[in-house]
Design a protein around this motif. Structure first.
Motif, PDB file in Angstrom:
ATOM      1  N   GLY A 258     -14.856 -11.852  -7.391  1.00  0.00           N
ATOM      2  CA  GLY A 258     -13.602 -11.508  -6.742  1.00  0.00           C
ATOM      3  C   GLY A 258     -12.920 -12.792  -6.322  1.00  0.00           C
TER       4      GLY A 258
ATOM      5  N   ARG B 105      -5.507  -1.014  -6.532  1.00  0.00           N
ATOM      6  CA  ARG B 105      -6.074  -0.410  -7.738  1.00  0.00           C
ATOM      7  C   ARG B 105      -5.211   0.754  -8.207  1.00  0.00           C
ATOM      8  NH1 ARG B 105     -10.682  -2.632 -10.301  1.00  0.00           N
ATOM      9  NH2 ARG B 105     -10.373  -0.745 -11.491  1.00  0.00           N
TER      10      ARG B 105
ATOM     11  N   LEU C 224     -10.767   5.003  -7.192  1.00  0.00           N
ATOM     12  CA  LEU C 224     -10.425   3.772  -6.471  1.00  0.00           C
ATOM     13  C   LEU C 224      -8.917   3.586  -6.304  1.00  0.00           C
ATOM     14  CD1 LEU C 224     -12.899   1.252  -8.170  1.00  0.00           C
ATOM     15  CD2 LEU C 224     -13.265   2.650  -6.129  1.00  0.00           C
TER      16      LEU C 224
ATOM     17  N   ARG D 196      -6.407   2.041  -3.253  1.00  0.00           N
ATOM     18  CA  ARG D 196      -7.122   1.151  -2.326  1.00  0.00           C
ATOM     19  C   ARG D 196      -6.931  -0.286  -2.794  1.00  0.00           C
ATOM     20  NH1 ARG D 196     -11.617   3.781   0.079  1.00  0.00           N
ATOM     21  NH2 ARG D 196     -11.783   1.967   1.434  1.00  0.00           N
ATOM     22  N   TRP D 197      -7.129  -1.233  -1.906  1.00  0.00           N
ATOM     23  CA  TRP D 197      -6.853  -2.651  -2.168  1.00  0.00           C
ATOM     24  C   TRP D 197      -8.151  -3.424  -2.369  1.00  0.00           C
ATOM     25  CZ3 TRP D 197      -1.783  -4.523  -2.369  1.00  0.00           C
ATOM     26  CH2 TRP D 197      -0.795  -3.568  -2.065  1.00  0.00           C
ATOM     27  N   GLU D 198      -8.059  -4.471  -3.186  1.00  0.00           N
ATOM     28  CA  GLU D 198      -9.236  -5.282  -3.479  1.00  0.00           C
ATOM     29  C   GLU D 198      -8.831  -6.736  -3.701  1.00  0.00           C
ATOM     30  OE1 GLU D 198     -11.128  -4.204  -7.154  1.00  0.00           O
ATOM     31  OE2 GLU D 198      -9.363  -4.672  -8.347  1.00  0.00           O
TER      32      GLU D 198
ATOM     33  N   HIS E  92      -4.106  -2.567 -11.753  1.00  0.00           N
ATOM     34  CA  HIS E  92      -3.422  -2.624 -10.468  1.00  0.00           C
ATOM     35  C   HIS E  92      -1.977  -2.171 -10.631  1.00  0.00           C
ATOM     36  CE1 HIS E  92      -6.590  -5.815 -10.201  1.00  0.00           C
ATOM     37  NE2 HIS E  92      -6.893  -5.063  -9.170  1.00  0.00           N
TER      38      HIS E  92
ATOM     39  N   TRP F  84      -8.575  -1.702   2.316  1.00  0.00           N
ATOM     40  CA  TRP F  84      -9.463  -2.385   1.374  1.00  0.00           C
ATOM     41  C   TRP F  84     -10.512  -1.411   0.843  1.00  0.00           C
ATOM     42  CZ3 TRP F  84      -8.305  -7.143  -0.207  1.00  0.00           C
ATOM     43  CH2 TRP F  84      -7.537  -7.971   0.614  1.00  0.00           C
ATOM     44  N   LEU F  85     -10.943  -1.627  -0.394  1.00  0.00           N
ATOM     45  CA  LEU F  85     -12.095  -0.897  -0.916  1.00  0.00           C
ATOM     46  C   LEU F  85     -13.290  -1.204  -0.019  1.00  0.00           C
ATOM     47  CD1 LEU F  85     -11.768  -1.578  -4.744  1.00  0.00           C
ATOM     48  CD2 LEU F  85     -11.510   0.612  -3.589  1.00  0.00           C
TER      49      LEU F  85
ATOM     50  N   GLN G 151     -16.327  -1.891  -0.556  1.00  0.00           N
ATOM     51  CA  GLN G 151     -17.160  -3.033  -0.942  1.00  0.00           C
ATOM     52  C   GLN G 151     -16.468  -4.376  -0.714  1.00  0.00           C
ATOM     53  OE1 GLN G 151     -16.247  -0.564  -3.110  1.00  0.00           O
ATOM     54  NE2 GLN G 151     -15.646  -1.406  -5.081  1.00  0.00           N
ATOM     55  N   ASP G 152     -15.157  -4.376  -0.548  1.00  0.00           N
ATOM     56  CA  ASP G 152     -14.439  -5.630  -0.311  1.00  0.00           C
ATOM     57  C   ASP G 152     -14.308  -5.969   1.175  1.00  0.00           C
ATOM     58  OD1 ASP G 152     -13.968  -5.196  -3.106  1.00  0.00           O
ATOM     59  OD2 ASP G 152     -12.251  -6.536  -2.973  1.00  0.00           O
TER      60      ASP G 152
END
Length: 137
Positions: free
Chosen positions: A9, A23, A29, A32-34, A100, A116-117, A119-120
């Motif tokens: 990332g 995304r 997903l 949501r933002w990453e 995106h 945010w996602l 995991q991020d």
């Protein structure tokens, strides 16, 4: 032991801001933002994968700067590693080309204004503690 697949990332930094990408796919997903990035290919260095993925996803030329401490589990066997990165002089402005539908440059005060996602989130917290941008505590 299961083989780990590294996903890189990008903490893409410019003018005191961090780039977040929303995304559009896959459906679970979307919205949501990453931190933009993607999978490291066999035989590829993570830094090189980061530069390649940002070129493919955002149409920009970048340079990986340094690895953000830590790594975060994704869906097995994937693990997220994050690198700070900067735009190369003369690079085009980032634009969403694949996966995106929107991009936002976030100042330190706006860092948590996006969803945010999951995991991020931990990675973004780590970036926040690095104080890598002017004005970051």
């Amino acid at each position: 032991m299961t083989e780990r697949i590294v996903v890189v990332g990008a903490a893409l930094l410019d003018a005191g801001r961090l780039l977040a990408a929303r995304r559009s796919a896959p459906a679970e997903l979307a919205g949501r933002w990453e931190l933009p990035g993607g999978k490291v290919e066999t035989g590829e260095r993570p830094e090189d994968a980061l530069v390649r993925e940002l070129r493919e996803e955002l149409g920009v030329e970048t340079e990986a700067v340094e690895r953000v401490p830590g790594e975060w589990p994704l869906r097995s066997p994937y693990v997220l590693q994050v690198w700070t990165a900067r735009l190369c002089p003369g690079s085009a402005a980032p634009r969403p080309l694949q996966d995106h539908d929107d991009l936002r440059w976030l100042t330190p005060d706006e860092l948590w204004d996006v969803a945010w996602l999951d995991q991020d989130v931990a990675a973004v917290r780590e970036i926040e503690t690095l104080a890598v941008l002017p004005g970051w505590a």
